[in-house]
Scaffold this active site. Structure first.
Site, PDB file in Angstrom:
ATOM      1  N   HIS A 177     -10.130   1.172  -0.681  1.00  0.00           N
ATOM      2  CA  HIS A 177      -8.687   1.000  -0.522  1.00  0.00           C
ATOM      3  C   HIS A 177      -8.120   0.450  -1.826  1.00  0.00           C
ATOM      4  O   HIS A 177      -8.383  -0.694  -2.207  1.00  0.00           O
ATOM      5  CB  HIS A 177      -8.419   0.042   0.634  1.00  0.00           C
ATOM      6  CG  HIS A 177      -6.996   0.028   1.106  1.00  0.00           C
ATOM      7  ND1 HIS A 177      -5.952   0.482   0.350  1.00  0.00           N
ATOM      8  CD2 HIS A 177      -6.434  -0.405   2.274  1.00  0.00           C
ATOM      9  CE1 HIS A 177      -4.820   0.346   1.012  1.00  0.00           C
ATOM     10  NE2 HIS A 177      -5.094  -0.186   2.181  1.00  0.00           N
ATOM     11  N   CYS A 199       0.796  -1.228   0.000  1.00  0.00           N
ATOM     12  CA  CYS A 199       0.000   0.000   0.000  1.00  0.00           C
ATOM     13  C   CYS A 199       0.831   1.282   0.000  1.00  0.00           C
ATOM     14  O   CYS A 199       0.260   2.376   0.033  1.00  0.00           O
ATOM     15  CB  CYS A 199      -0.953  -0.006   1.188  1.00  0.00           C
ATOM     16  SG  CYS A 199      -1.945  -1.507   1.272  1.00  0.00           S
ATOM     17  N   HIS A 230      -4.492   7.850   5.888  1.00  0.00           N
ATOM     18  CA  HIS A 230      -4.515   6.483   5.362  1.00  0.00           C
ATOM     19  C   HIS A 230      -5.834   5.819   5.742  1.00  0.00           C
ATOM     20  O   HIS A 230      -6.464   5.185   4.903  1.00  0.00           O
ATOM     21  CB  HIS A 230      -3.327   5.698   5.917  1.00  0.00           C
ATOM     22  CG  HIS A 230      -3.187   4.320   5.368  1.00  0.00           C
ATOM     23  ND1 HIS A 230      -3.011   4.066   4.020  1.00  0.00           N
ATOM     24  CD2 HIS A 230      -3.198   3.099   5.980  1.00  0.00           C
ATOM     25  CE1 HIS A 230      -2.911   2.768   3.826  1.00  0.00           C
ATOM     26  NE2 HIS A 230      -3.020   2.147   4.996  1.00  0.00           N
TER      27      HIS A 230
END
Length: 378
Positions: free
Chosen positions: A307, A136, A270
């Site tokens: 995400h 990520c 995030h």
């Protein structure tokens, strides 16, 4: 050349999300404040923890989507064939799950870097291309190298791209790990949050020095003023509970930008909607920003677009640039009430009007990797 001339600016942007193709579609979805999650139609998801994700129904080919956003970013930046031929490509992307099913001998002949090289060739960019697959933070790491090359005078411009389309392999993996939100909502920093949801994200930017952009009359869309990368070395899939790695990344980004916590007017967090991540990120923000954290608006737009794994840093850079341009901070969707571990000034209910000069964009990944960006108005 002065330090100001070497400032890294974004002159081209291409993006695809579950809201559609292009920055206008992305901004319309963010401004509406409604999450893009819906039942997955790309594969049968009825046996998993949830069937929800944020997908663009007609986005089926990641390589085709990457080519589109790279071409759009280069065109928006006004790059002709000569400029493209001198610009290297840095690519953050998800590995093709089909490759892992091939015999080992065949896998070795199908390097993921080949897809980046082909993308560079198809768009007239300079090779060899470099590929980042570090989960990520892949896109954010690629952006950091691109910005460092420009700021250090090694390149006049760099094209950075990243992409992930929701696939069954990762869907099954996160479901098995009980990380997907079973109620079909990603509730970042909220009481009762139960996990993340995946989302499509593909994007590309052209980075160049302010002097190079000015010399050819290109209009900057924003400034990558500072960046920081730091590790936790705490746990393979959980962040340090005190947010130490993320805090170091934030401090490094501020130092590189020559700014203080008081200069930050927005944080694009995030914020995965998982209990451990959101609490640790809150701790990191409090550690790095000190008392200023209580007056800085925060939202995780993963609560809207999902995400995007390896592409998260790119999609969320686009979100942050658009928020600065429009003077509107996207909502932290799915919020049900305060959590004692997540005491932040969250943008809830609806988008908030504000005109910050500088914003933070944060990402974290398995293995304890953390990245922070200071993104500034042009």
């Amino acid at each position: 050349m002065s330090a100001g001339d070497r400032e890294v600016v974004v002159t081209g942007l291409g993006v695809t999300s579950a809201f559609g193709r292009g920055e206008d579609a992305l901004w319309a979805g963010l401004a509406a404040g409604r999450a893009a999650f819906a039942p997955v139609t790309r594969f049968a998801a009825d046996r998993y923890r949830t069937d929800a994700a944020a997908t663009l129904p007609d986005a089926a080919d990641l390589d085709a989507e990457l080519a589109r956003v790279v071409d759009h970013a280069c065109a928006q930046a006004g790059l002709g064939a000569p400029e493209r031929s001198r610009a290297p490509l840095l690519l953050g992307r998800h590995a093709d799950p089909a490759v892992a099913r091939r015999p080992l001998a065949a896998q070795g002949k199908t390097a993921i870097s080949d897809t980046a090289a082909e993308l560079a060739r198809s768009q007239g960019l300079r090779g060899p291309a470099r590929t980042y697959t570090n989960a990520c933070v892949a896109a954010a790491t690629a952006l950091a190298e691109g910005a460092a090359r420009v700021r250090g005078g090694l390149e006049e411009r760099v094209v950075v791209a990243a992409g992930y389309l929701v696939d069954e392999d990762n869907f099954a993996l996160f479901s098995a790990g009980r990380a997907l939100a079973p109620d079909g909502a990603l509730r970042s920093f909220s009481a009762g949050r139960r996990g993340l949801l995946l989302g499509d994200g593909v994007g590309a930017v052209v980075l160049e020095s302010r002097a190079t952009a000015a010399a050819r009359g290109a209009r900057p869309l924003g400034v990558l003023a500072g960046w920081g990368l730091a590790g936790d070395a705490h746990h393979v899939c959980q962040p340090h509970p005190g947010g130490r790695g993320m805090a170091r990344a934030i401090t490094a980004a501020l130092d590189k930008a020559g700014l203080t916590p008081a200069d930050i007017g927005y944080v694009n967090a995030h914020g995965t909607g998982t209990p451990h991540n959101d609490a640790a990120e809150t701790a990191a923000l409090r550690r790095a920003l000190g008392d200023d954290v209580d007056r800085v608006p925060v939202s995780s737009t993963k609560s809207l677009h999902g995400h995007a794994l390896e592409a998260s840093g790119m999609l969320e850079l686009a979100v942050t640039l658009l928020a600065l341009r429009h003077g509107t901070l996207p909502v932290n969707a799915g919020y049900r009430g305060p959590d004692d571990d997540c005491r932040l000034d969250l943008v809830v209910g609806e988008p908030r009007r504000a005109e910050p000069r500088h914003a933070l964009s944060l990402n974290a990944a398995f293995g304890g990797a953390n990245t922070a960006w200071v993104v500034s108005a042009p």
